[in-house]
Design an enzyme around this catalytic site. Structure first.
Site, PDB file in Angstrom:
ATOM      1  CG  HIS A   1     -99.111  30.692  10.603  1.00  0.00           C
ATOM      2  ND1 HIS A   1    -100.107  31.384  11.264  1.00  0.00           N
ATOM      3  CD2 HIS A   1     -99.466  29.421  10.778  1.00  0.00           C
ATOM      4  CE1 HIS A   1    -101.147  30.486  11.822  1.00  0.00           C
ATOM      5  NE2 HIS A   1    -100.696  29.235  11.456  1.00  0.00           N
TER       6      HIS A   1
ATOM      7  CD  GLU B   1     -97.781  25.788  20.851  1.00  0.00           C
ATOM      8  OE1 GLU B   1     -98.569  26.024  21.513  1.00  0.00           O
ATOM      9  OE2 GLU B   1     -97.934  25.558  19.487  1.00  0.00           O
TER      10      GLU B   1
END
Ligand SMILES: Cc1ncc(C[n+]2csc(CCOP(=O)(O)OP(=O)(O)O)c2C)c(N)n1
Ligand SMILES: [Mg+2]
Lengths: 368, 325
Positions: B129, B60
């Protein structure tokens, strides 16, 4: 995929063996007399500018950190001299040499450090954050290795648009241990992006020597892990830098391939001027030895004296010109105004700055 | 008007923008050949190929930074975060380079990227998450944040975000991907900075964003039917820029405010909104401003508990009754 790898220059491979004269390499031989003098002028200019900014810092005129490029001048000067119209460049916070090399003026650079409105970023960036997109110079970045994915991004854009250029992304020997850089090496090789990563290996990241920070001291070898080409060279001789970097840049432009170039160099001053302890983590002798045998200003000067390009008088004259220019930039910076307070909230959002018709909806800034 | 899913609406926005502008490309993990972890980009790779739909390794930081660097030269990447939670490993790139490069260069550059992906809890995936970072994004001048609550807004805001010349985070919601709303065939844009009044009312203003706005709408209907309370529901759509005017004029009308969001309460978006209301509409208030946020702890894994931890109709009604009392 056929690749030719693991080349090191003669100088890096056989320390002590007879040095190759890089001045006679084709890329350097083709330089006109004026171009050679320009290289000298640039290297001297960076040196004098840095010396003057050090004085300004010590006078309390410059805030924050000041990371001097003294000792490393031939790296930026050499590589930038190879840049073509569509090539781009990005570096870390030790960014003054690259800035001057791309053609930024001493005035705008010095004024930026003084925090003045006439600075290249209007005083919003400071010493670590110089930018000149009109000269393909994308900063000036304060977070170690944070600029490396951006450099790959510049190269990605070049390839996306079908341009023939390459991007030069500089980093330090400490920065190689950042995850973002390692991720970026993989991405650049996986996607065949025309970026040349230039590790300016000056042997230290702040007070930590290379030995104490990297398990594999041959930093360029990391490229092997990413199926990327690499090379190592010395950074004190601008002609060597040019000879080696030129190959990497041509390859990037022509084959859209990344390259990892490790350039062995040295910084004379502390990590930043605030690093008063730099003779504690290295010896005075080490510093003196480098200055005596490898000083980039002296090395290029000797080259140009010996091939008749330069005379002592001309060298002296150039030196004085650059001292004067640096002095004038300090005066310019000193006399320049700081930005008005209204500048605090400009340059935050492009859409706000360009909303001349007053069409934007909603609140962008939240002050009482 | 056709009824389409939130997911389909976003895909249409991406599809139309890829067609409109050759510099728009999509990059992220599994976005191309796998058709997207949540199938938002399904079919686009088959239609547009490798240049416009780019599968990335699980890096990322690198691909966010690469997108920012590319945007400096005029590419307009739309970066998909498989979960917005994963943007946390790219925070230096997004929050330093994305938000500050323009400023630190004195306005010499801009960063026209979009970062999009689901930012919600409520799916039993645990705390790692389930982040809702719109408050963190909004805390960085230079960044913009939008939180579409329905398919119509998702499409219109996404198109606006892609055309915007600044970095925009689009916070989606996995619980909404399969929900359907009416979305016109004709092209349209939903401008950033314009809130939407989902329902008019006179007794209480609920300010909300994202999926919570839909829950608030549901709660408002129940409040009206079972308690006879007339509730106005303001859906912010865009967090930064923020439509202060719509919030304030609603509160000036109803004199009471309940702020509902999935963020944790401390320094959540609604902390700022509460401040704005008390600063600019203090005399109009008949009662303290109340908030319903996620119960202040990392997200609970177990469904029963997480469903209670996040704002739900019952908790919103409870909050509304306190605000009215
Ligand atoms: C992410 C991050 N960590 C730490 C620092 C503080 N810091 C600034 S420069 C530096 C040393 C970096 O050394 P190197 O990469 O070798 O570059 P050099 O300073 O030698 O040019 C450190 C630790 C920082 N700016 N960013
Ligand atoms: Mg170093």
């Amino acid at each position: 995929m056929a690749t030719t790898k693991k080349k090191t220059t003669a100088a890096a491979k056989n320390a002590g063996a007879k040095l190759k004269n890089f001045a006679t390499a084709p890329i350097n031989k083709s330089l006109s007399k004026d171009e050679k003098i320009d290289l000298y002028r640039m290297i001297v200019g960076i040196r004098r500018f840095e010396e003057r900014s050090l004085r300004a810092y010590n006078q309390g005129k410059i805030g924050g950190f000041l990371h001097l490029y003294i000792g490393q001048e031939a790296v930026a000067a050499g590589i930038v001299s190879l840049m073509e119209k569509d090539d781009h460049i990005i570096t870390a916070y030790r960014d003054h040499g690259h800035a001057l090399a791309v053609g930024m003026s001493m005035n705008e650079c010095m004024a930026e450090m003084y925090g003045k409105h006439t600075g290249c970023s209007k005083g919003k960036g400071g010493s670590m954050h110089f930018f000149a997109p009109d000269k393909n110079y994308w900063g000036g970045h304060g977070i170690v290795a944070g600029q490396t994915p951006l450099g790959a991004g510049l190269a990605f854009a070049l390839k996306y648009k079908g341009s023939k250029g390459c991007a030069m992304a500089f980093l330090g020997d400490g920065a190689v241990n950042q995850g973002s850089f390692m991720e970026t090496l993989n991405l650049a090789s996986l996607w065949n992006i025309p970026v040349v990563f230039v590790i300016e290996n000056n042997g230290y990241s702040m007070g930590t020597s290379l030995k104490r920070s990297s398990a594999e001291e041959n930093l360029a070898h990391r490229a092997d892990g990413f199926d990327m080409e690499w090379e190592v060279c010395n950074g004190h001789d601008v002609f060597e830098v040019r000879e080696v970097a030129n190959r990497a840049m041509i390859r990037a432009r022509e084959e859209h391939k990344p390259f990892l170039l490790e350039i062995r160099t040295y910084r004379y001053r502390g990590h930043s001027v605030a690093d008063a302890n730099h003779e504690k983590y290295r010896t005075k002798e080490e510093i003196e030895e480098y200055k005596r045998t490898k000083d980039p200003v002296n090395v290029v000067k000797q080259h140009l004296l010996s091939d008749g390009t330069l005379t002592e008088e001309l060298a002296k004259k150039i030196d004085q010109e650059k001292k004067d220019e640096a002095e004038a930039s300090a005066k310019f910076a000193d006399e320049s105004p700081v930005a008005p307070r209204s500048e605090i909230q400009t340059d935050v959002y492009w859409e706000v700055d360009n909303d001349s018709e007053g069409e934007l909806k909603g609140t962008y800034f939240f002050n009482d | 008007m056709p009824l389409i899913t939130y997911r389909e609406a976003i895909k249409q926005a991406l599809d139309e923008e890829i067609q409109r502008d050759e510099n728009v490309c999509i990059m992220g993990e599994e976005v191309a050949q796998y058709n997207g972890a949540y199938k938002v980009t399904e079919g686009l790779w088959a239609k547009y190929g490798d240049k416009r739909l780019i599968d990335t390794p699980i890096s990322e930081a690198a691909f966010s930074g690469l997108a920012i660097g590319a945007s400096m030269l005029g590419i307009r990447p739309v970066v998909e975060m498989m979960f917005m939670s994963f943007s946390y490993v790219a925070i230096d790139q997004l929050f330093n380079n994305g938000s500050f490069c323009r400023y630190m260069s004195g306005g010499l550059m801009n960063v026209p990227i979009v970062v999009r992906g689901p930012a919600n809890g409520g799916t039993s995936v645990g705390a790692t998450h389930s982040h809702t970072p719109e408050n963190m994004v909004a805390n960085h001048p230079g960044l913009k944040a939008v939180c579409p609550s329905n398919a119509y807004d998702a499409k219109g805001l996404m198109k606006a975000a892609i055309r915007d010349n600044d970095p925009v985070f689009v916070m989606e919601n996995t619980l909404l991907y399969g929900e359907k709303w009416e979305v016109p065939d004709e092209e349209y844009i939903v401008e950033l900075g314009v809130a939407n009044i989902l329902k008019e009312g006179t007794d209480l203003t609920i300010v909300s964003h994202g999926r919570c706005a839909m829950l608030s709408l549901q709660a408002a209907k129940t409040l009206e039917e079972t308690h006879g309370i007339s509730v106005e529901v303001v859906d912010l759509r865009s967090i930064r820029p923020l439509d202060e005017e719509t919030i304030l004029s609603s509160v000036r009308k109803t004199h009471r405010a309940l702020l509902v969001e999935e963020n944790k309460p401390f320094c959540g978006v609604d902390a700022q909104i509460s401040h704005i209301i008390q600063l600019k509409a203090f005399d109009d208030l008949d009662a303290p401003i109340r908030r319903v946020s996620a119960i202040d702890a990392p997200n609970f894994y177990s469904k029963e508990l997480e469903d209670w931890q996040l704002p739900n109709e019952e908790r919103i009604i409870e909050g509304a009754l306190k605000a009215i009392a």
